[in-house]
Motif scaffolding. Structure first.
Motif, PDB file in Angstrom:
ATOM      1  N   SER A  18      37.142  40.317  30.082  1.00  0.00           N
ATOM      2  CA  SER A  18      37.218  39.114  30.914  1.00  0.00           C
ATOM      3  C   SER A  18      38.535  39.087  31.669  1.00  0.00           C
ATOM      4  O   SER A  18      39.485  39.793  31.322  1.00  0.00           O
ATOM      5  CB  SER A  18      37.110  37.855  30.046  1.00  0.00           C
ATOM      6  OG  SER A  18      38.327  37.608  29.367  1.00  0.00           O
ATOM      7  N   THR A  24      35.307  35.440  34.358  1.00  0.00           N
ATOM      8  CA  THR A  24      34.441  36.529  34.803  1.00  0.00           C
ATOM      9  C   THR A  24      34.601  37.752  33.920  1.00  0.00           C
ATOM     10  O   THR A  24      35.662  38.006  33.358  1.00  0.00           O
ATOM     11  CB  THR A  24      34.758  36.942  36.261  1.00  0.00           C
ATOM     12  OG1 THR A  24      36.103  37.405  36.329  1.00  0.00           O
ATOM     13  CG2 THR A  24      34.555  35.785  37.217  1.00  0.00           C
ATOM     14  N   GLN A 131      29.536  38.014  30.140  1.00  0.00           N
ATOM     15  CA  GLN A 131      29.398  36.952  31.133  1.00  0.00           C
ATOM     16  C   GLN A 131      28.531  35.822  30.609  1.00  0.00           C
ATOM     17  O   GLN A 131      28.812  34.647  30.829  1.00  0.00           O
ATOM     18  CB  GLN A 131      28.839  37.496  32.452  1.00  0.00           C
ATOM     19  CG  GLN A 131      28.945  36.496  33.593  1.00  0.00           C
ATOM     20  CD  GLN A 131      30.377  36.133  33.935  1.00  0.00           C
ATOM     21  OE1 GLN A 131      31.184  36.996  34.243  1.00  0.00           O
ATOM     22  NE2 GLN A 131      30.709  34.857  33.864  1.00  0.00           N
TER      23      GLN A 131
END
Length: 137
Positions: A18, A24, A131
């Motif tokens: 991430s 993200t 995600q």
């Protein structure tokens, strides 16, 4: 704190990381490992955890479609425990049903050759696992 996402297979581990804000997931790499030697990816994984300042691991949990946990799921549970014990970071087991199928679809839509898909499918599945977790936080 960055979070690592892992798609644990019998021969490879797809890895995603991430961003620092935990918004993200980006695909990082695929590690080759021997499932029969649970420590076989420890050095490479430790390097990633250290270099990216990882504070948590999300490990894909392949459940059966009826929600039960089979042999692959049990292997993921064992590996998650190994990560906690060896790398001293907390792990979260995350339902990964259909992530590999979804990753395959994305790569097919990108018109990627079968040979190239095989090289990146585990990394893409790790991105989708991570995600999905980040979206639910």
């Amino acid at each position: 704190m960055k979070i690592i996402g892992l798609d644990v297979g019998s021969k490879t581990i797809g890895i995603a990381v991430s961003d620092a804000l935990g918004l993200t997931a980006q695909g990082l790499t695929t590690l080759k490992w021997d499932e029969n030697d649970i420590r076989s990816a420890d050095i490479a994984l430790k390097e990633i955890i250290t270099n990216h300042e990882i504070g948590k691991a999300i490990v894909g949990l392949p459940k059966n479609m009826n929600g039960t946990i089979g042999e692959r799921g049990q292997a993921s549970e064992r590996y998650a425990k190994h990560i906690e014990d060896t790398h001293e970071i907390p792990t979260v087991l995350w339902d990964e049903r259909l992530t590999t199928v979804a990753a395959e679809r994305v790569l097919l839509e990108a018109d990627m050759s079968r040979k190239k898909r095989k090289k990146v499918i585990d990394k893409m599945a790790a991105v989708m696992i991570l995600q999905s977790y980040l979206n639910q936080k």
